[in-house]
Structures are given as C-alpha cells and as structure tokens.
Design a protein around this motif. Structure first.
Motif, PDB file in Angstrom:
ATOM      1  N   ILE A  95       0.851  -1.177   0.000  1.00  0.00           N
ATOM      2  CA  ILE A  95       0.000   0.000   0.000  1.00  0.00           C
ATOM      3  C   ILE A  95       0.893   1.237   0.000  1.00  0.00           C
ATOM      4  CG2 ILE A  95      -1.682   1.322   1.322  1.00  0.00           C
ATOM      5  CD1 ILE A  95      -2.734  -1.329   2.399  1.00  0.00           C
ATOM      6  N   VAL A  96       0.585   2.139  -0.884  1.00  0.00           N
ATOM      7  CA  VAL A  96       1.334   3.392  -0.973  1.00  0.00           C
ATOM      8  C   VAL A  96       0.523   4.470  -0.282  1.00  0.00           C
ATOM      9  CG1 VAL A  96       2.307   5.118  -2.528  1.00  0.00           C
ATOM     10  CG2 VAL A  96       2.373   2.697  -3.151  1.00  0.00           C
ATOM     11  N   GLU A  97       1.154   5.170   0.631  1.00  0.00           N
ATOM     12  CA  GLU A  97       0.466   6.234   1.339  1.00  0.00           C
ATOM     13  C   GLU A  97       0.744   7.557   0.646  1.00  0.00           C
ATOM     14  OE1 GLU A  97       1.320   6.340   5.453  1.00  0.00           O
ATOM     15  OE2 GLU A  97       1.052   4.180   5.710  1.00  0.00           O
ATOM     16  N   TRP A  98      -0.319   8.241   0.282  1.00  0.00           N
ATOM     17  CA  TRP A  98      -0.204   9.545  -0.352  1.00  0.00           C
ATOM     18  C   TRP A  98      -0.509  10.591   0.699  1.00  0.00           C
ATOM     19  CZ3 TRP A  98       1.912   9.645  -4.978  1.00  0.00           C
ATOM     20  CH2 TRP A  98       1.850   8.504  -5.749  1.00  0.00           C
ATOM     21  N   TYR A  99       0.316  11.589   0.751  1.00  0.00           N
ATOM     22  CA  TYR A  99       0.143  12.650   1.730  1.00  0.00           C
ATOM     23  C   TYR A  99      -0.450  13.866   1.050  1.00  0.00           C
ATOM     24  CZ  TYR A  99       3.027   9.750   4.675  1.00  0.00           C
ATOM     25  OH  TYR A  99       3.504   8.702   5.408  1.00  0.00           O
ATOM     26  N   GLU A 100      -1.317  14.536   1.774  1.00  0.00           N
ATOM     27  CA  GLU A 100      -1.930  15.733   1.239  1.00  0.00           C
ATOM     28  C   GLU A 100      -0.892  16.853   1.168  1.00  0.00           C
ATOM     29  OE1 GLU A 100      -5.573  18.756   2.348  1.00  0.00           O
ATOM     30  OE2 GLU A 100      -5.555  16.731   3.174  1.00  0.00           O
ATOM     31  N   ALA A 101      -0.881  17.530   0.044  1.00  0.00           N
ATOM     32  CA  ALA A 101       0.086  18.614  -0.138  1.00  0.00           C
ATOM     33  C   ALA A 101      -0.279  19.800   0.750  1.00  0.00           C
ATOM     34  CB  ALA A 101       0.108  19.053  -1.590  1.00  0.00           C
ATOM     35  N   ARG A 102       0.753  20.552   1.115  1.00  0.00           N
ATOM     36  CA  ARG A 102       0.500  21.752   1.906  1.00  0.00           C
ATOM     37  C   ARG A 102      -0.277  22.752   1.066  1.00  0.00           C
ATOM     38  NH1 ARG A 102       5.632  24.513   4.015  1.00  0.00           N
ATOM     39  NH2 ARG A 102       5.899  24.586   1.786  1.00  0.00           N
ATOM     40  N   PRO A 103      -1.196  23.482   1.668  1.00  0.00           N
ATOM     41  CA  PRO A 103      -1.908  24.510   0.907  1.00  0.00           C
ATOM     42  C   PRO A 103      -0.952  25.641   0.524  1.00  0.00           C
ATOM     43  CG  PRO A 103      -2.515  24.606   3.219  1.00  0.00           C
ATOM     44  CD  PRO A 103      -1.656  23.392   3.043  1.00  0.00           C
ATOM     45  N   VAL A 104      -1.164  26.165  -0.648  1.00  0.00           N
ATOM     46  CA  VAL A 104      -0.321  27.258  -1.130  1.00  0.00           C
ATOM     47  C   VAL A 104      -0.838  28.551  -0.510  1.00  0.00           C
ATOM     48  CG1 VAL A 104       0.447  28.521  -3.159  1.00  0.00           C
ATOM     49  CG2 VAL A 104       0.124  26.051  -3.267  1.00  0.00           C
ATOM     50  N   THR A 105       0.051  29.271   0.134  1.00  0.00           N
ATOM     51  CA  THR A 105      -0.339  30.544   0.736  1.00  0.00           C
ATOM     52  C   THR A 105       0.403  31.671   0.027  1.00  0.00           C
ATOM     53  OG1 THR A 105       1.389  30.309   2.402  1.00  0.00           O
ATOM     54  CG2 THR A 105      -0.793  29.514   2.995  1.00  0.00           C
ATOM     55  N   VAL A 106      -0.358  32.675  -0.332  1.00  0.00           N
ATOM     56  CA  VAL A 106       0.200  33.834  -1.027  1.00  0.00           C
ATOM     57  C   VAL A 106      -0.229  35.074  -0.254  1.00  0.00           C
ATOM     58  CG1 VAL A 106       0.203  35.122  -3.200  1.00  0.00           C
ATOM     59  CG2 VAL A 106       0.007  32.635  -3.241  1.00  0.00           C
ATOM     60  N   PRO A 107       0.702  35.967   0.022  1.00  0.00           N
ATOM     61  CA  PRO A 107       0.321  37.205   0.711  1.00  0.00           C
ATOM     62  C   PRO A 107      -0.690  38.007  -0.111  1.00  0.00           C
ATOM     63  CG  PRO A 107       2.701  36.930   0.728  1.00  0.00           C
ATOM     64  CD  PRO A 107       2.139  35.876  -0.173  1.00  0.00           C
ATOM     65  N   ALA A 108      -1.521  38.761   0.581  1.00  0.00           N
ATOM     66  CA  ALA A 108      -2.573  39.535  -0.089  1.00  0.00           C
ATOM     67  C   ALA A 108      -1.989  40.553  -1.074  1.00  0.00           C
ATOM     68  CB  ALA A 108      -3.433  40.241   0.944  1.00  0.00           C
ATOM     69  N   ALA A 109      -0.858  41.146  -0.735  1.00  0.00           N
ATOM     70  CA  ALA A 109      -0.252  42.150  -1.619  1.00  0.00           C
ATOM     71  C   ALA A 109       0.209  41.508  -2.929  1.00  0.00           C
ATOM     72  CB  ALA A 109       0.918  42.815  -0.921  1.00  0.00           C
ATOM     73  N   VAL A 110       0.753  40.318  -2.845  1.00  0.00           N
ATOM     74  CA  VAL A 110       1.211  39.629  -4.056  1.00  0.00           C
ATOM     75  C   VAL A 110       0.020  39.232  -4.924  1.00  0.00           C
ATOM     76  CG1 VAL A 110       2.405  37.579  -4.913  1.00  0.00           C
ATOM     77  CG2 VAL A 110       3.326  38.831  -2.958  1.00  0.00           C
ATOM     78  N   ALA A 111      -1.040  38.733  -4.305  1.00  0.00           N
ATOM     79  CA  ALA A 111      -2.234  38.345  -5.043  1.00  0.00           C
ATOM     80  C   ALA A 111      -2.864  39.556  -5.731  1.00  0.00           C
ATOM     81  CB  ALA A 111      -3.235  37.681  -4.112  1.00  0.00           C
ATOM     82  N   ALA A 112      -2.975  40.658  -5.010  1.00  0.00           N
ATOM     83  CA  ALA A 112      -3.556  41.872  -5.591  1.00  0.00           C
ATOM     84  C   ALA A 112      -2.684  42.403  -6.718  1.00  0.00           C
ATOM     85  CB  ALA A 112      -3.735  42.931  -4.511  1.00  0.00           C
ATOM     86  N   GLY A 113      -1.381  42.371  -6.531  1.00  0.00           N
ATOM     87  CA  GLY A 113      -0.470  42.847  -7.576  1.00  0.00           C
ATOM     88  C   GLY A 113      -0.561  42.007  -8.834  1.00  0.00           C
ATOM     89  N   SER A 114      -0.684  40.691  -8.677  1.00  0.00           N
ATOM     90  CA  SER A 114      -0.776  39.849  -9.866  1.00  0.00           C
ATOM     91  C   SER A 114      -2.099  40.062 -10.596  1.00  0.00           C
ATOM     92  CB  SER A 114      -0.601  38.376  -9.490  1.00  0.00           C
ATOM     93  OG  SER A 114      -1.657  37.952  -8.667  1.00  0.00           O
ATOM     94  N   ILE A 115      -3.169  40.305  -9.862  1.00  0.00           N
ATOM     95  CA  ILE A 115      -4.462  40.581 -10.497  1.00  0.00           C
ATOM     96  C   ILE A 115      -4.419  41.905 -11.249  1.00  0.00           C
ATOM     97  CG2 ILE A 115      -6.881  41.131 -10.001  1.00  0.00           C
ATOM     98  CD1 ILE A 115      -6.703  39.065  -7.727  1.00  0.00           C
ATOM     99  N   ILE A 116      -3.833  42.909 -10.631  1.00  0.00           N
ATOM    100  CA  ILE A 116      -3.721  44.224 -11.294  1.00  0.00           C
ATOM    101  C   ILE A 116      -2.829  44.123 -12.525  1.00  0.00           C
ATOM    102  CG2 ILE A 116      -2.805  46.567 -11.009  1.00  0.00           C
ATOM    103  CD1 ILE A 116      -3.788  46.390  -8.077  1.00  0.00           C
TER     104      ILE A 116
END
Length: 66
Positions: free
Chosen positions: A23-44
């Motif tokens: 049996i192979v155990e698969w681990y859940e990947a860490r959630p990707v966290t992005v700062p709000a400023a980076v997210a807003a900058g990429s959208i703009i």
C-alpha cells in the motif's frame, strides 16, 4: 490465456502477487499561501496586460482598415 497473463508470466508475476501489492500512502500537499499584496499585484498586472493587449489589437485593426 490473455495477453496480460502472458506479460505477467514473462515478467515473473503471478496473478496472486498482484493482489498483495504494498500500500502506498499519499500525503496531502501543503496549501499554497500567497500574501494579499502579491495576489492583488498579480491581479492588477493581469488586468493591465489584458487592457494593453486589447488597446493594441484595436489599434492594429484600425490601422488595417485605412
């Protein structure tokens, strides 16, 4: 005997061996966290790039009509 049976026998696997696989155990990947400023900058930046592309396309279409 099917083609799959022939392949398994050639490789040394019996049908029972395939059902007792480890049996192979698969681990859940860490959630990707992005700062709000980076997210807003990429959208703009994406909006600005899209607007410039649209204006450039309209300019070229207008130039081709002349």
């Amino acid at each position: 005997m099917t083609a799959d049976d022939t392949i398994y026998e050639a490789e040394g696997f019996m049908d029972e061996d395939l059902h007792e696989a480890d049996i192979v155990e698969w681990y859940e990947a860490r959630p990707v966290t992005v700062p709000a400023a980076v997210a807003a900058g990429s959208i703009i930046a994406a909006f600005t790039l899209g607007a410039l592309t649209a204006v450039g396309a309209l300019f070229l279409i207008g130039r081709l009509d002349d």
